[in-house]
Design a protein around this motif. Structure first.
Motif, PDB file in Angstrom:
ATOM      1  N   GLY A 119     -46.213  44.767  -6.210  1.00 26.22           N
ATOM      2  CA  GLY A 119     -44.833  44.691  -5.748  1.00 26.22           C
ATOM      3  C   GLY A 119     -44.687  44.183  -4.321  1.00 26.22           C
ATOM      4  N   THR A 162     -53.332  50.458  -4.465  1.00 22.08           N
ATOM      5  CA  THR A 162     -53.213  51.917  -4.513  1.00 22.08           C
ATOM      6  C   THR A 162     -53.650  52.516  -5.847  1.00 22.08           C
ATOM      7  OG1 THR A 162     -50.917  51.411  -4.986  1.00 22.08           O
ATOM      8  CG2 THR A 162     -51.407  52.205  -2.784  1.00 22.08           C
ATOM      9  N   ARG A 190     -55.302  54.529  -1.563  1.00 29.12           N
ATOM     10  CA  ARG A 190     -54.041  55.219  -1.331  1.00 29.12           C
ATOM     11  C   ARG A 190     -53.973  55.773   0.100  1.00 29.12           C
ATOM     12  NH1 ARG A 190     -51.124  57.295  -5.365  1.00 29.12           N
ATOM     13  NH2 ARG A 190     -51.310  59.475  -4.760  1.00 29.12           N
ATOM     14  N   GLN A 197     -47.495  54.576  -1.789  1.00 30.89           N
ATOM     15  CA  GLN A 197     -47.188  53.421  -2.624  1.00 30.89           C
ATOM     16  C   GLN A 197     -47.016  52.187  -1.755  1.00 30.89           C
ATOM     17  OE1 GLN A 197     -43.604  54.636  -4.777  1.00 30.89           O
ATOM     18  NE2 GLN A 197     -44.832  55.118  -6.575  1.00 30.89           N
ATOM     19  N   ILE A 198     -47.286  51.048  -2.359  1.00 27.81           N
ATOM     20  CA  ILE A 198     -46.970  49.762  -1.750  1.00 27.81           C
ATOM     21  C   ILE A 198     -45.806  49.149  -2.538  1.00 27.81           C
ATOM     22  CG2 ILE A 198     -49.275  49.310  -0.820  1.00 27.81           C
ATOM     23  CD1 ILE A 198     -49.822  47.637  -3.367  1.00 27.81           C
ATOM     24  N   PRO A 199     -45.008  48.267  -1.945  1.00 27.20           N
ATOM     25  CA  PRO A 199     -45.132  47.728  -0.603  1.00 27.20           C
ATOM     26  C   PRO A 199     -44.507  48.631   0.453  1.00 27.20           C
ATOM     27  CG  PRO A 199     -43.267  46.702  -1.705  1.00 27.20           C
ATOM     28  CD  PRO A 199     -43.921  47.622  -2.711  1.00 27.20           C
ATOM     29  N   GLU A 206     -39.820  50.734  -0.244  1.00 23.23           N
ATOM     30  CA  GLU A 206     -38.959  50.378  -1.388  1.00 23.23           C
ATOM     31  C   GLU A 206     -38.761  48.856  -1.418  1.00 23.23           C
ATOM     32  OE1 GLU A 206     -38.462  52.582  -3.727  1.00 23.23           O
ATOM     33  OE2 GLU A 206     -39.495  53.969  -2.387  1.00 23.23           O
ATOM     34  N   SER A 207     -39.367  48.267  -2.437  1.00 23.27           N
ATOM     35  CA  SER A 207     -39.402  46.808  -2.533  1.00 23.27           C
ATOM     36  C   SER A 207     -38.017  46.170  -2.430  1.00 23.27           C
ATOM     37  CB  SER A 207     -40.083  46.392  -3.843  1.00 23.27           C
ATOM     38  OG  SER A 207     -39.525  47.091  -4.946  1.00 23.27           O
ATOM     39  N   TYR A 238     -39.259  48.739 -12.747  1.00 21.76           N
ATOM     40  CA  TYR A 238     -40.442  48.941 -11.887  1.00 21.76           C
ATOM     41  C   TYR A 238     -40.879  50.412 -11.929  1.00 21.76           C
ATOM     42  CZ  TYR A 238     -43.147  48.027  -7.510  1.00 21.76           C
ATOM     43  OH  TYR A 238     -44.112  47.876  -6.550  1.00 21.76           O
ATOM     44  N   TRP A 298     -44.937  53.531 -12.851  1.00 19.16           N
ATOM     45  CA  TRP A 298     -45.588  54.714 -12.282  1.00 19.16           C
ATOM     46  C   TRP A 298     -46.304  55.486 -13.385  1.00 19.16           C
ATOM     47  CZ3 TRP A 298     -44.876  60.068 -12.964  1.00 19.16           C
ATOM     48  CH2 TRP A 298     -45.589  60.866 -12.035  1.00 19.16           C
ATOM     49  N   ARG A 316     -50.227  60.965 -16.035  1.00 23.59           N
ATOM     50  CA  ARG A 316     -49.321  61.592 -15.065  1.00 23.59           C
ATOM     51  C   ARG A 316     -48.246  62.404 -15.781  1.00 23.59           C
ATOM     52  NH1 ARG A 316     -48.819  56.507 -10.764  1.00 23.59           N
ATOM     53  NH2 ARG A 316     -50.098  57.511  -9.189  1.00 23.59           N
TER      54      ARG A 316
HETATM   55  N1  LIG Z   1     -40.052  52.368  -5.787  1.00 23.77           N
HETATM   56  C1  LIG Z   1     -41.180  51.683  -5.217  1.00 23.77           C
HETATM   57  C2  LIG Z   1     -42.309  51.635  -6.237  1.00 23.77           C
HETATM   58  C3  LIG Z   1     -43.578  51.138  -5.629  1.00 23.77           C
HETATM   59  C4  LIG Z   1     -44.766  51.229  -6.571  1.00 23.77           C
HETATM   60  O1  LIG Z   1     -44.706  51.848  -7.640  1.00 23.77           O
HETATM   61  N2  LIG Z   1     -45.867  50.609  -6.156  1.00 23.77           N
HETATM   62  C5  LIG Z   1     -47.075  50.655  -6.918  1.00 23.77           C
HETATM   63  C6  LIG Z   1     -47.855  49.346  -6.828  1.00 23.77           C
HETATM   64  S1  LIG Z   1     -46.980  47.946  -7.448  1.00 23.77           S
HETATM   65  C7  LIG Z   1     -47.972  51.721  -6.339  1.00 23.77           C
HETATM   66  O2  LIG Z   1     -48.226  51.748  -5.154  1.00 23.77           O
HETATM   67  N3  LIG Z   1     -48.455  52.627  -7.207  1.00 23.77           N
HETATM   68  C8  LIG Z   1     -49.330  53.701  -6.836  1.00 23.77           C
HETATM   69  C9  LIG Z   1     -48.723  55.063  -7.121  1.00 23.77           C
HETATM   70  O3  LIG Z   1     -47.540  55.147  -7.472  1.00 23.77           O
HETATM   71  O4  LIG Z   1     -49.442  56.028  -7.005  1.00 23.77           O
HETATM   72  C10 LIG Z   1     -40.786  50.275  -4.776  1.00 23.77           C
HETATM   73  O5  LIG Z   1     -39.859  49.703  -5.383  1.00 23.77           O
HETATM   74  O6  LIG Z   1     -41.350  49.760  -3.805  1.00 23.77           O
END
Ligand SMILES: N[C@@H](CCC(=O)N[C@@H](CS)C(=O)NCC(=O)O)C(=O)O
Length: 223
Positions: free
Chosen positions: A14, A36, A43, A54-56, A68-69, A109, A113, A120
């Protein structure tokens, strides 16, 4: 004060639409690579800027952190209005722009998760995990289909000007079934994302950050 933007991100993730936006804006940035989903060490790299790990996450030249992307993309587009990467505040397209910029992370998106690690929600129950994976794939396809039915794309999703929404959808649509189902349920949006893929200003960027390896569009599982 830092001179450039810092993005906590990863290949194919993201953070890629955020990086693409900064590339189009011609703004200098560096990436702290932190996939992550690969475990606690990765992480931990993000924990200091985002307690959700989480990224970004974007650190601005002023030292502010934005997570939050969608928020990052809207903020960048508004910060550089001359680049016209979002409808202006008084544009008749602004409402629909915000609508879809929120819809993509809220409805689609966020499901990754659990898709990235169904335990999870399912715990150690592998059969339940597989059902969750299939059900979320169906839900994602339904959401893309709903978006397709509500939009009237031109060269881009909101008309004839590229916005950060196009960059966002071009990336998020590649997750899961690598657009196989996306193209089936959203053929007109499919034409748009292929146009974004082929944007000459982003050719080198895509090759580096989300390569179009041979056959990528037809590979992958149910999604
Ligand atoms: N709501 C967040 C979601 C971000 C997200 O889910 N990022 C993923 C990577 S694309 C992540 O870091 N996942 C690891 C985790 O949730 O533990 C956004 O829009 O930025």
């Amino acid at each position: 004060m830092n001179q450039a933007y810092t993005i906590f991100g990863a290949l194919g993730s993201g953070s890629v639409p955020v990086e693409a936006t900064l590339t189009l804006l011609g703004q200098p940035y560096s990436v702290v690579e932190a996939p992550t989903w690969e475990g606690e060490a990765q992480r931990a790299k993000v924990a200091g800027v985002n307690p959700l790990k989480q990224i970004p996450a974007l650190v601005t030249p002023d030292g502010e952190t934005i997570t939050e992307s969608a928020a990052i993309l809207i903020w960048l587009a508004d910060r550089f209005p001359q680049a016209r990467l979002a409808p202006s505040l008084d544009s008749p397209l602004r409402g629909q722009f915000l609508r879809w910029m929120v819809f993509v992370p809220a409805a689609i998106y966020s499901l990754f998760w659990v898709r990235d690690d169904p335990s999870r929600l399912a715990g150690p129950d592998a059969e339940l995990g597989a059902r969750i994976k299939a059900a979320t794939a169906d839900r994602i396809a339904d959401c893309w289909g709903m978006m397709e039915s509500q939009l009237d794309p031109g060269r881009y999703l909101l008309g004839d000007e590229l916005t950060v929404l196009d960059l966002y959808v071009a990336v998020v649509s590649r997750w899961g079934s690598r657009r196989k189902r996306f193209y089936a349920v959203a053929p007109r949006m499919g034409e748009v994302v292929r146009r974004v893929d082929a944007d000459p200003r982003l050719e080198a960027f895509w090759a580096e950050r989300f390569p179009f390896v041979d056959g990528w569009e037809s590979r992958g599982a149910a999604g």
